[in-house]
Scaffold this motif. Structure first.
Motif, mmCIF file in Angstrom:
data_model
loop_
_atom_site.group_PDB
_atom_site.id
_atom_site.type_symbol
_atom_site.label_atom_id
_atom_site.label_comp_id
_atom_site.label_asym_id
_atom_site.label_seq_id
_atom_site.Cartn_x
_atom_site.Cartn_y
_atom_site.Cartn_z
ATOM 1 N N GLY A 1 0.811 -1.206 0.000
ATOM 2 C CA GLY A 1 0.000 0.000 0.000
ATOM 3 C C GLY A 1 0.846 1.257 0.000
ATOM 4 N N ALA A 2 0.217 2.358 0.354
ATOM 5 C CA ALA A 2 0.897 3.652 0.362
ATOM 6 C C ALA A 2 0.357 4.491 1.506
ATOM 7 N N ALA A 3 1.169 5.454 1.967
ATOM 8 C CA ALA A 3 0.733 6.354 3.029
ATOM 9 C C ALA A 3 -0.514 7.105 2.569
ATOM 10 N N PRO A 4 -1.496 7.311 3.438
ATOM 11 C CA PRO A 4 -1.538 6.949 4.864
ATOM 12 C C PRO A 4 -2.377 5.704 5.142
ATOM 13 N N ASP A 5 -2.227 4.645 4.339
ATOM 14 C CA ASP A 5 -2.969 3.407 4.577
ATOM 15 C C ASP A 5 -2.703 2.896 5.995
ATOM 16 N N ARG A 6 -3.729 2.401 6.652
ATOM 17 C CA ARG A 6 -3.582 1.895 8.011
ATOM 18 C C ARG A 6 -3.047 0.465 8.035
ATOM 19 N N GLU A 7 -3.108 -0.209 6.899
ATOM 20 C CA GLU A 7 -2.527 -1.543 6.775
ATOM 21 C C GLU A 7 -1.274 -1.454 5.905
ATOM 22 N N GLY A 8 -0.494 -2.512 5.910
ATOM 23 C CA GLY A 8 0.657 -2.574 5.017
ATOM 24 C C GLY A 8 1.984 -2.223 5.645
ATOM 25 N N LEU A 9 2.016 -2.012 6.977
ATOM 26 C CA LEU A 9 3.271 -1.737 7.664
ATOM 27 C C LEU A 9 3.782 -3.021 8.319
ATOM 28 N N SER A 10 5.084 -3.247 8.206
ATOM 29 C CA SER A 10 5.684 -4.460 8.758
ATOM 30 C C SER A 10 6.932 -4.108 9.557
ATOM 31 N N LEU A 11 7.354 -5.032 10.415
ATOM 32 C CA LEU A 11 8.589 -4.886 11.175
ATOM 33 C C LEU A 11 9.611 -5.889 10.665
ATOM 34 N N LEU A 12 10.821 -5.410 10.436
ATOM 35 C CA LEU A 12 11.891 -6.283 9.963
ATOM 36 C C LEU A 12 13.117 -6.110 10.843
ATOM 37 N N LEU A 13 13.754 -7.226 11.161
ATOM 38 C CA LEU A 13 14.952 -7.243 11.989
ATOM 39 C C LEU A 13 16.166 -7.125 11.072
ATOM 40 N N VAL A 14 16.909 -6.023 11.200
ATOM 41 C CA VAL A 14 18.013 -5.725 10.287
ATOM 42 C C VAL A 14 19.355 -5.801 11.018
ATOM 43 N N PRO A 15 20.247 -6.712 10.646
ATOM 44 C CA PRO A 15 21.603 -6.698 11.209
ATOM 45 C C PRO A 15 22.328 -5.427 10.767
ATOM 46 N N THR A 16 22.972 -4.757 11.690
ATOM 47 C CA THR A 16 23.584 -3.466 11.364
ATOM 48 C C THR A 16 24.889 -3.597 10.583
ATOM 49 N N ASP A 17 25.407 -4.814 10.438
ATOM 50 C CA ASP A 17 26.600 -4.985 9.599
ATOM 51 C C ASP A 17 26.232 -5.293 8.149
ATOM 52 N N SER A 18 24.946 -5.157 7.811
ATOM 53 C CA SER A 18 24.495 -5.418 6.440
ATOM 54 C C SER A 18 24.971 -4.312 5.492
ATOM 55 N N PRO A 19 25.388 -4.672 4.276
ATOM 56 C CA PRO A 19 25.734 -3.655 3.277
ATOM 57 C C PRO A 19 24.538 -2.728 3.030
ATOM 58 N N GLY A 20 24.794 -1.431 3.026
ATOM 59 C CA GLY A 20 23.737 -0.453 2.805
ATOM 60 C C GLY A 20 23.194 0.159 4.082
ATOM 61 N N PHE A 21 23.568 -0.404 5.242
ATOM 62 C CA PHE A 21 23.157 0.188 6.516
ATOM 63 C C PHE A 21 24.226 1.184 6.949
ATOM 64 N N ARG A 22 23.785 2.378 7.345
ATOM 65 C CA ARG A 22 24.745 3.414 7.718
ATOM 66 C C ARG A 22 24.203 4.257 8.874
ATOM 67 N N VAL A 23 25.080 4.502 9.852
ATOM 68 C CA VAL A 23 24.769 5.476 10.899
ATOM 69 C C VAL A 23 25.137 6.848 10.359
ATOM 70 N N VAL A 24 24.154 7.711 10.198
ATOM 71 C CA VAL A 24 24.369 9.016 9.560
ATOM 72 C C VAL A 24 24.996 10.005 10.526
ATOM 73 N N ARG A 25 24.412 10.157 11.711
ATOM 74 C CA ARG A 25 24.917 11.147 12.661
ATOM 75 C C ARG A 25 24.268 10.915 14.022
ATOM 76 N N GLU A 26 24.935 11.443 15.041
ATOM 77 C CA GLU A 26 24.356 11.462 16.372
ATOM 78 C C GLU A 26 23.460 12.690 16.493
ATOM 79 N N LEU A 27 22.390 12.563 17.267
ATOM 80 C CA LEU A 27 21.436 13.658 17.457
ATOM 81 C C LEU A 27 21.389 14.003 18.950
#
Length: 390
Positions: free
Chosen positions: A184-210
């Motif tokens: 779906g697309a925003a602001p649909d109330r359905e269609g959101l999922s949770l995924l467990l992402v290992p942080t050593d995966s290619p493409g994962f980046r810590v941008v900055r501290e806030l």
């Protein structure tokens, strides 16, 4: 009910543990706060030492499931320990209760493969996890506007792309649970999922501290087509908010308990200052305006604590607790800010400097009124529920 503190009667199984945890936090964790607050390699080494000491003393992972390596202390008992543990922001991590939400989420909603790979390591403290929901361009109070997207690939993996921010502990995490739109697309109330992402995966980046009011610990992260195995989906596809709602109610209640612990710490500092600081005309505590600060702070603590423990009781009984958690969250955040502010006022200039924990306690209280849902969100949510049942 304890007459002196307003504390509900502590279950027998938790009374001794609470005392031991109080001593551990005050005697070992609090003295290390300057190093732990600064972060970096030295902070990591100190935290690992504290964790080892907690394990050696039988205080490790008290509320975590027994089958995962924890001690299985039920919520009604752990609540009393959590308040003592939370007197320091670093208490939960030092004592191994910090991963409670992630461990329960994995245990209840993770795939068998994900549970086998991560759950026990998480409870043992061998790996760390964090939770990424809020986005720079989408308010955390309206998850239906989530722009992070996860697209299924031909090889059965998911490709996750997007940005998240105010992700606690992301720089040191091994895993991050990401809220993403899979259908779906925003602001649909359905269609959101949770995924467990290992942080050593290619493409994962810590941008900055806030930094929040000058303090670190929050981070912005980016996912650029990160490949995630199909068995790293948490719960059912498109049903993330069911899992998130369960997690949020318990998480907010735990934070309320910890804020009570920190408010109690600020109150003790204020009392000590009022009785030990002497002016030319006598103790500071003889001043009526100082006495007013003490009274108003005690009143806030005494009226907030029953609200928090009512939320605990309903969650422990498996009952709906939306109203109770909303009331507790607003009250506990306000109380921490109020009591820390009063303690600073009684300390004078010393309360603004580096020699007490008061600046950090006040900062936590102010941030608490926004993080985990701003006051306004909880006020309107509770009011609507109450009016619907009128």
């Amino acid at each position: 009910m304890d007459v002196s503190t307003g504390m509900p009667q502590c279950p027998t199984e938790a009374a001794e543990l609470r005392h031991r945890v109080e001593e551990f936090v005050a005697g070992r964790v609090v003295p290390c706060e300057p190093v732990l607050d600064a972060g970096g390699a030295e902070a990591g080494a100190v935290l690992r030492r504290l964790q080892g000491e907690a394990k050696a003393e039988g205080l490790w992972a008290l509320p975590l499931p027994v089958e995962l390596g924890g001690q299985g202390l039920p919520l009604r008992s752990y609540a009393h320990v959590a308040e003592a543990e939370g007197a320091s922001d670093h208490g939960p991590a030092a004592l191994g209760s910090a991963p409670l939400l992630d461990a329960l989420m994995l245990s209840r909603h993770g795939s068998p493969a994900a549970r086998a790979r991560y759950a026990k390591r998480l409870v043992a403290g061998d790996i760390r996890a964090c939770y990424a929901m809020t986005e720079p361009e989408a308010p955390g109070t309206d998850p239906f506007l989530t722009t992070t997207r996860a697209v299924p690939g031909d090889d059965g993996t998911w490709r996750v792309t997007g940005r998240k921010w105010f992700t606690s502990g992301a720089a040191d995490a091994d895993l991050v649970t990401v809220l993403a739109r899979t259908d779906g697309a925003a602001p649909d109330r359905e269609g959101l999922s949770l995924l467990l992402v290992p942080t050593d995966s290619p493409g994962f980046r810590v941008v900055r501290e806030l930094p929040m009011l000058g303090a670190g610990g929050q981070w912005e992260i980016e996912l650029d087509g990160v490949a995630v195995d199909a068995d790293h989906l948490i719960g059912e596809r498109g049903k993330a908010l069911d899992v998130a709602g369960e997690r949020l109610q318990l998480g907010r209640t735990l934070r309320c308990l910890r804020w009570l612990g920190q408010a109690g710490r600020a109150f003790d500092l204020m009392r000590s200052r009022a009785t030990s600081r002497t002016r030319s005309r006598g103790p500071l505590g003889d001043l009526q305006l100082v006495q007013r600060h003490v009274f108003e702070s005690l009143l806030a603590l005494r009226t907030t604590r029953p609200l928090v423990y009512e939320a605990v009781a309903r969650l422990d009984a498996g009952l709906d607790a939306h109203v109770e958690v909303g009331l507790a969250k607003v009250a506990a955040a306000r109380t921490l800010q109020q009591v820390a502010d009063a303690a600073i006022q009684v300390h004078g200039a010393a309360g603004l400097g580096p020699d007490t924990a008061l600046p950090a306690l006040f900062r936590t209280g102010r941030a608490a009124r926004i993080l985990d849902g701003p006051d306004e969100l909880h006020i309107t949510s509770v009011a609507r529920r109450v009016l619907r049942t009128a």
